[in-house]
Scaffold this motif. Structure first.
Motif, PDB file in Angstrom:
ATOM      1  N   ASP A 251       4.271  69.353  53.665  1.00 13.62           N
ATOM      2  CA  ASP A 251       5.408  69.021  52.801  1.00 13.62           C
ATOM      3  C   ASP A 251       6.120  70.281  52.322  1.00 13.62           C
ATOM      4  OD1 ASP A 251       4.969  66.298  53.042  1.00 13.62           O
ATOM      5  OD2 ASP A 251       3.646  66.223  51.284  1.00 13.62           O
ATOM      6  N   THR A 252       5.357  71.322  52.018  1.00 13.42           N
ATOM      7  CA  THR A 252       5.971  72.578  51.583  1.00 13.42           C
ATOM      8  C   THR A 252       6.812  73.177  52.705  1.00 13.42           C
ATOM      9  OG1 THR A 252       4.066  72.996  50.153  1.00 13.42           O
ATOM     10  CG2 THR A 252       5.525  74.842  50.601  1.00 13.42           C
ATOM     11  N   LEU A 253       6.291  73.161  53.918  1.00 22.56           N
ATOM     12  CA  LEU A 253       7.040  73.681  55.059  1.00 22.56           C
ATOM     13  C   LEU A 253       8.351  72.912  55.236  1.00 22.56           C
ATOM     14  CD1 LEU A 253       4.116  74.053  57.647  1.00 22.56           C
ATOM     15  CD2 LEU A 253       5.277  75.899  56.421  1.00 22.56           C
ATOM     16  N   TRP A 254       8.270  71.607  55.088  1.00 25.12           N
ATOM     17  CA  TRP A 254       9.471  70.774  55.239  1.00 25.12           C
ATOM     18  C   TRP A 254      10.497  71.102  54.162  1.00 25.12           C
ATOM     19  CZ3 TRP A 254      10.892  67.610  59.106  1.00 25.12           C
ATOM     20  CH2 TRP A 254      11.985  66.776  58.888  1.00 25.12           C
ATOM     21  N   ASP A 255      10.046  71.261  52.939  1.00 22.91           N
ATOM     22  CA  ASP A 255      10.964  71.570  51.844  1.00 22.91           C
ATOM     23  C   ASP A 255      11.610  72.946  52.011  1.00 22.91           C
ATOM     24  OD1 ASP A 255      10.374  69.148  50.698  1.00 22.91           O
ATOM     25  OD2 ASP A 255       8.885  69.946  49.289  1.00 22.91           O
TER      26      ASP A 255
ATOM     27  N   LEU B 183       4.508  71.554  62.676  1.00 18.82           N
ATOM     28  CA  LEU B 183       4.175  71.923  61.298  1.00 18.82           C
ATOM     29  C   LEU B 183       2.778  71.375  61.006  1.00 18.82           C
ATOM     30  CD1 LEU B 183       7.292  72.125  61.507  1.00 18.82           C
ATOM     31  CD2 LEU B 183       7.409  71.372  59.130  1.00 18.82           C
ATOM     32  N   LYS B 184       1.882  72.218  60.557  1.00 23.96           N
ATOM     33  CA  LYS B 184       0.485  71.824  60.416  1.00 23.96           C
ATOM     34  C   LYS B 184       0.165  71.388  58.985  1.00 23.96           C
ATOM     35  CE  LYS B 184      -2.518  74.187  62.733  1.00 23.96           C
ATOM     36  NZ  LYS B 184      -3.381  75.273  63.279  1.00 23.96           N
ATOM     37  N   GLN B 185      -0.826  70.555  58.857  1.00 27.31           N
ATOM     38  CA  GLN B 185      -1.212  70.027  57.546  1.00 27.31           C
ATOM     39  C   GLN B 185      -1.665  71.126  56.585  1.00 27.31           C
ATOM     40  OE1 GLN B 185      -0.776  67.022  56.439  1.00 27.31           O
ATOM     41  NE2 GLN B 185      -0.160  66.045  58.361  1.00 27.31           N
ATOM     42  N   ASN B 186      -2.143  72.249  57.125  1.00 31.86           N
ATOM     43  CA  ASN B 186      -2.612  73.343  56.269  1.00 31.86           C
ATOM     44  C   ASN B 186      -1.496  74.283  55.823  1.00 31.86           C
ATOM     45  OD1 ASN B 186      -2.069  74.692  58.632  1.00 31.86           O
ATOM     46  ND2 ASN B 186      -4.117  75.598  58.860  1.00 31.86           N
ATOM     47  N   GLY B 187      -0.232  73.929  56.132  1.00 33.10           N
ATOM     48  CA  GLY B 187       0.897  74.756  55.708  1.00 33.10           C
ATOM     49  C   GLY B 187       1.202  75.908  56.649  1.00 33.10           C
ATOM     50  N   ARG B 188       0.621  75.860  57.826  1.00 29.57           N
ATOM     51  CA  ARG B 188       0.895  76.896  58.824  1.00 29.57           C
ATOM     52  C   ARG B 188       1.618  76.280  60.026  1.00 29.57           C
ATOM     53  NH1 ARG B 188      -4.130  81.219  58.279  1.00 29.57           N
ATOM     54  NH2 ARG B 188      -4.065  81.280  55.990  1.00 29.57           N
ATOM     55  N   LEU B 189       1.970  77.124  60.994  1.00 29.69           N
ATOM     56  CA  LEU B 189       2.801  76.682  62.115  1.00 29.69           C
ATOM     57  C   LEU B 189       2.086  76.891  63.434  1.00 29.69           C
ATOM     58  CD1 LEU B 189       6.120  78.427  60.991  1.00 29.69           C
ATOM     59  CD2 LEU B 189       5.461  76.049  60.560  1.00 29.69           C
ATOM     60  N   ALA B 190       2.130  75.895  64.286  1.00 28.89           N
ATOM     61  CA  ALA B 190       1.724  76.062  65.678  1.00 28.89           C
ATOM     62  C   ALA B 190       2.955  76.487  66.474  1.00 28.89           C
ATOM     63  CB  ALA B 190       1.155  74.767  66.229  1.00 28.89           C
TER      64      ALA B 190
END
Length: 378
Positions: free
Chosen positions: A156-160, A82-89
């Motif tokens: 954090d948004t990805l986690w939520d 999960l990337k800091q910019n809200g995107r996914l590797a």
């Protein structure tokens, strides 16, 4: 041809198969679909512990036993971070080039049951920002990220949302069935082979034909990651024909409108007797065919032999352009493959039980005036 293949049925089954995501490791839904189809065809089957399908077609004789195999799993991806910019590797499932992932629409399958839509983009995606740097970025999975269709700008948004490392990423097929018989889609490898096997089984039933030997229809779930048919056999199969894609490309001899008999792949030559038997069936049944050799390729058959199974193996193929990319096949090739499967199941055993396992010298078919395609690379 010994059996008439219903093309409408074949294409209908193929469309349903392509509509279900099934990257290696996430195959339960596609297995359920094939089980439902086997129920409709009144074919008995069982599931292995891992979820592969072993279907049974009673034959005129119990032994030696035959098998025809294709795989249900496809290429795909998995969330790497999960990337800091809200995107996914992401990382690939199976072996395929990142260049065919760029621009693709995907689904992220979360453990909590939610799915999210997204797009795979290169890290430098905007020409208005990066100008020529867009074209200079190497094609690599490490240079890709998934932009999800949610208001996501942070980890954090990805986690939520419930997205986690290890979530499966399936790629949309973009399937298109053309009136002239061409089928364009991702993951025709090997759902086209599965559809051909089911179409052959239906044709046998509709024509009141019974296989000469007890036969298994095997549908594996991890071929794209190298496991293949290593786990689905039970030691009672004498010969197995794998159904997979042939390679339409320069310096290859695969038929795009017929069936291709593979003489050798990266794991070595296929069984000479069984391969010759299939070539002779193409002659006898007037099935258009070619012969080819595949250098960067392996199938369910290789995994079965590597697992220690003492069986004869062969490989029959439909002609597939741009394998492991945006693939294309023609329905005539699939029909030819299905016809050969039906002819094979109804053919006499290679050798009678208890006879010389390498056969007599006269047992080798002599292929003379054939319906074989001229070399594709002429």
């Amino acid at each position: 041809m010994i059996t008439h293949i219903n093309q409408d049925y074949l294409l209908g089954v193929l469309g349903r198969l392509l509509a279900i995501p099934s990257p290696s490791g996430m195959t339960d839904d596609i297995v359920r679909l094939v089980c439902d189809e086997l129920d409709t065809l009144a074919i008995d089957y069982e599931l292995t512990r891992r979820g592969a399908i072993r279907a049974h077609l009673p034959g005129r004789a119990k032994k030696p036993r035959r098998a025809v195999v294709a795989h249900l799993d496809t290429l795909g991806g998995m969330v790497r971070s999960l990337k800091q910019n809200g995107r996914l590797a992401i990382v690939p499932i199976g072996t395929w080039s990142a260049r065919f992932a760029e621009g693709a629409r995907v689904l992220i399958h979360c453990d909590n049951g939610r799915t999210f839509h997204g797009t795979v983009l290169p890290l430098k995606a905007s020409g208005h920002r990066y100008n020529e740097e867009v074209d200079q970025q190497p094609s690599a999975w490490s240079n890709l990220e998934v932009r999800i269709d949610e208001a996501s700008s942070s980890i954090d948004t990805l986690w939520d949302l419930g997205i986690r490392v290890g979530d499966y990423v399936s790629f949309t097929t973009a399937m298109e069935f053309s009136e002239n018989g061409f089928i364009n889609s991702r993951f025709l490898d090997d759902k086209a082979g599965v559809a051909a096997i089911l179409a052959a089984a239906r044709a046998l039933s509709e024509n009141g034909l019974k296989p000469e030997l007890d036969s298994s229809l095997l549908f594996t779930i991890s071929e794209e990651v190298g496991v293949g048919a290593s786990h689905v056999l039970r030691g009672n199969v004498a010969e197995m024909v794998s159904v997979d894609n042939g390679i339409v490309a320069p310096d290859q001899n695969t038929s795009e409108f017929g069936v291709t008999i593979a003489m050798k792949d990266s794991s070595g030559p296929f069984d000479r007797h069984l391969t010759s038997h299939l070539l002779q069936l193409c002659m006898d049944q007037e099935i258009k065919f070619s012969r080819d050799v595949f250098i960067h390729y392996r199938s369910d058959a290789a995994a079965a032999l590597e697992a220690g199974n003492d069986i004869r193996t062969a490989l029959i193929c439909y002609g597939l352009d741009a394998s492991h990319g945006y693939e294309r096949v023609h329905v005539q090739s699939l029909t030819s493959v299905a016809g050969l499967i039906g002819a094979y199941l109804c053919s006499d055993p290679l050798f009678s039980r208890g006879k010389n396992v390498i056969g007599e010298e006269k047992s080798y078919p002599l292929i003379q005036n054939s319906s074989e395609d001229r070399p594709a690379n002429r």
